[in-house]
Design a protein around this motif. Structure first.
Motif, mmCIF file in Angstrom:
data_model
loop_
_atom_site.group_PDB
_atom_site.id
_atom_site.type_symbol
_atom_site.label_atom_id
_atom_site.label_comp_id
_atom_site.label_asym_id
_atom_site.label_seq_id
_atom_site.Cartn_x
_atom_site.Cartn_y
_atom_site.Cartn_z
ATOM 1 N N ALA A 41 0.893 -1.084 0.005
ATOM 2 C CA ALA A 41 0.097 -0.058 0.034
ATOM 3 C C ALA A 41 0.977 1.139 -0.058
ATOM 4 N N LYS A 42 0.414 2.369 -0.582
ATOM 5 C CA LYS A 42 1.134 3.504 -0.561
ATOM 6 C C LYS A 42 1.479 4.014 0.944
ATOM 7 N N GLU A 43 2.261 4.347 1.202
ATOM 8 C CA GLU A 43 2.883 4.819 2.695
ATOM 9 C C GLU A 43 2.106 6.207 3.062
ATOM 10 N N GLU A 44 1.627 5.805 4.305
ATOM 11 C CA GLU A 44 0.898 7.205 4.489
ATOM 12 C C GLU A 44 1.652 8.195 5.132
ATOM 13 N N GLY A 45 1.550 9.368 4.471
ATOM 14 C CA GLY A 45 2.571 10.490 4.986
ATOM 15 C C GLY A 45 1.646 11.181 6.013
ATOM 16 N N LYS A 46 2.670 12.386 6.516
ATOM 17 C CA LYS A 46 2.359 13.438 7.549
ATOM 18 C C LYS A 46 1.631 14.666 7.139
ATOM 19 N N LEU A 47 1.780 14.859 5.606
ATOM 20 C CA LEU A 47 1.262 16.191 5.158
ATOM 21 C C LEU A 47 -0.294 16.255 5.325
ATOM 22 N N ILE A 48 -1.100 15.261 4.891
ATOM 23 C CA ILE A 48 -2.454 15.528 4.604
ATOM 24 C C ILE A 48 -3.145 16.007 6.223
ATOM 25 N N PRO A 49 -2.873 15.410 7.040
ATOM 26 C CA PRO A 49 -3.483 15.811 8.316
ATOM 27 C C PRO A 49 -3.183 17.399 8.628
ATOM 28 N N ILE A 50 -1.888 17.816 8.209
ATOM 29 C CA ILE A 50 -1.608 19.302 8.461
ATOM 30 C C ILE A 50 -2.518 20.034 7.686
ATOM 31 N N LEU A 51 -2.730 19.697 6.293
ATOM 32 C CA LEU A 51 -3.508 20.535 5.398
ATOM 33 C C LEU A 51 -4.920 20.540 5.686
ATOM 34 N N GLU A 52 -5.270 19.290 6.216
ATOM 35 C CA GLU A 52 -6.776 19.419 6.775
ATOM 36 C C GLU A 52 -6.867 20.260 8.071
ATOM 37 N N LYS A 53 -5.910 20.382 9.014
ATOM 38 C CA LYS A 53 -5.953 21.282 10.014
ATOM 39 C C LYS A 53 -6.303 22.670 9.710
ATOM 40 N N TYR A 54 -5.627 23.095 8.464
ATOM 41 C CA TYR A 54 -5.571 24.613 8.147
ATOM 42 C C TYR A 54 -6.726 24.540 6.972
ATOM 43 N N ASN A 55 -7.454 23.718 6.731
ATOM 44 C CA ASN A 55 -8.634 23.914 5.565
ATOM 45 C C ASN A 55 -7.864 24.095 4.353
ATOM 46 N N VAL A 56 -6.999 23.774 3.858
ATOM 47 C CA VAL A 56 -6.263 24.093 2.549
ATOM 48 C C VAL A 56 -6.772 23.549 1.395
ATOM 49 N N PHE A 57 -7.571 22.621 1.487
ATOM 50 C CA PHE A 57 -8.510 21.944 0.386
ATOM 51 C C PHE A 57 -9.688 22.761 0.342
ATOM 52 N N SER A 58 -9.933 23.666 1.067
ATOM 53 C CA SER A 58 -11.343 23.903 1.283
ATOM 54 C C SER A 58 -12.082 24.643 -0.181
ATOM 55 N N ASP A 59 -11.011 25.332 -1.066
ATOM 56 C CA ASP A 59 -11.531 26.154 -2.065
ATOM 57 C C ASP A 59 -11.395 25.218 -3.513
ATOM 58 N N LEU A 60 -10.923 23.992 -3.154
ATOM 59 C CA LEU A 60 -10.932 23.161 -4.364
ATOM 60 C C LEU A 60 -12.200 22.448 -4.640
ATOM 61 N N SER A 61 -12.253 22.065 -6.023
ATOM 62 C CA SER A 61 -13.483 21.377 -6.395
ATOM 63 C C SER A 61 -13.245 19.795 -5.997
ATOM 64 N N GLN A 62 -14.412 18.937 -5.760
ATOM 65 C CA GLN A 62 -14.197 17.713 -5.287
ATOM 66 C C GLN A 62 -13.112 16.839 -6.014
ATOM 67 N N SER A 63 -13.281 17.074 -7.323
ATOM 68 C CA SER A 63 -12.302 16.087 -8.333
ATOM 69 C C SER A 63 -11.049 16.594 -8.058
ATOM 70 N N GLU A 64 -10.608 18.012 -8.021
ATOM 71 C CA GLU A 64 -9.296 18.358 -7.656
ATOM 72 C C GLU A 64 -8.926 17.880 -6.269
ATOM 73 N N GLU A 65 -9.468 17.923 -5.303
ATOM 74 C CA GLU A 65 -9.311 17.417 -3.801
ATOM 75 C C GLU A 65 -8.877 16.256 -3.864
ATOM 76 N N LYS A 66 -9.634 15.400 -4.560
ATOM 77 C CA LYS A 66 -9.501 13.736 -4.536
ATOM 78 C C LYS A 66 -8.126 13.600 -5.131
#
Length: 237
Positions: A41-66
């Protein structure tokens, strides 16, 4: 995505592994078992939880966020992954790799994003915001992607950075007076015509491999630039 020949089922609250049966002769059974290996499986990183904490993906479309979540899941960006994105998506991806307005202490705790082809992806990333001429930026991005030789790409990228800095210093006709110290206003078509003509003349004088590499690189860059500009003209015709 993890791929396996095993199917997990739950029975009486116990986790049981059920292996798909394959009819085969005894002579080949052992060799078949050796081949039944799971794709890691693809190794789980540390960046995504930080980006979620600061709502970095909030302005993206659903397809781009995925797409971006899948790419950044292991804190690594690869050329293969970038090849699945358009230029606009790639630019958006790199602008969403770190939260905005972090202080130095917070910034220093962020994980480093790794590139599988560091020099090449780094040049591609820098090209995204090199000038205010988006056609030139996109052409540089595509040129950096196409040139597979580190020697040729690094030589060209250093050269074009130097040329752009000189344009500002000399206040030539290619740079406007409201120049920003980090991003140049530039007429990409005029700039590239001059670069190609200059290196054609230089190569006619010295016939050196270094000059030929730069001529080939600027010629490729000009081809991409003209294709992008022609596409825009057709779109708005």
């Amino acid at each position: 995505m993890q791929v396996s020949n095993n199917q997990e089922v739950n029975s009486y609250n116990h986790k049981v592994t059920k292996t798909q049966e394959v009819k085969t002769s005894p002579s080949t059974f052992d060799s078949l078992l050796e081949k039944q290996k799971e794709v890691p499986a693809k190794e789980e990183g540390k960046l995504i939880p930080i980006l979620e904490k600061y709502n970095v993906f909030s302005d993206l479309s659903q397809s781009e966020e995925k797409k971006f979540r899948e790419i950044l899941a292991d804190d690594t960006i690869t050329l293969k992954e970038l090849d699945t994105l358009s230029y606009a998506e790639a630019k958006n991806l790199f602008s969403h790799t770190y939260p905005k307005n972090l202080d130095k202490k917070e910034f220093d705790t962020l994980p480093i994003i790794k590139y599988d082809s560091h020099n090449q992806i780094h040049a591609m990333q820098l090209s995204l915001n090199m000038t205010y001429d988006e056609s030139l930026n996109e052409a540089m991005y595509k040129t950096a992607r196409e040139i597979s030789s580190d020697e040729q790409r690094d030589s060209w990228f250093q050269n074009i950075n130097h040329k752009l800095d000189n344009l500002h210093a000399n206040r030539t006709t290619y740079v406007s007076e409201d120049y920003n110290s980090h991003i140049k206003n530039i007429d990409g078509g005029s700039f590239l015509s001059k670069m190609v003509n200059d290196f054609k003349f230089s190569y006619s004088q010295d016939f050196s491999d270094g000059t030929k590499m730069l001529l080939d690189s600027y010629t490729l860059l000009q081809k991409y630039y003209n294709n992008i500009e022609n596409g825009k003209n057709e779109l708005y015709a």
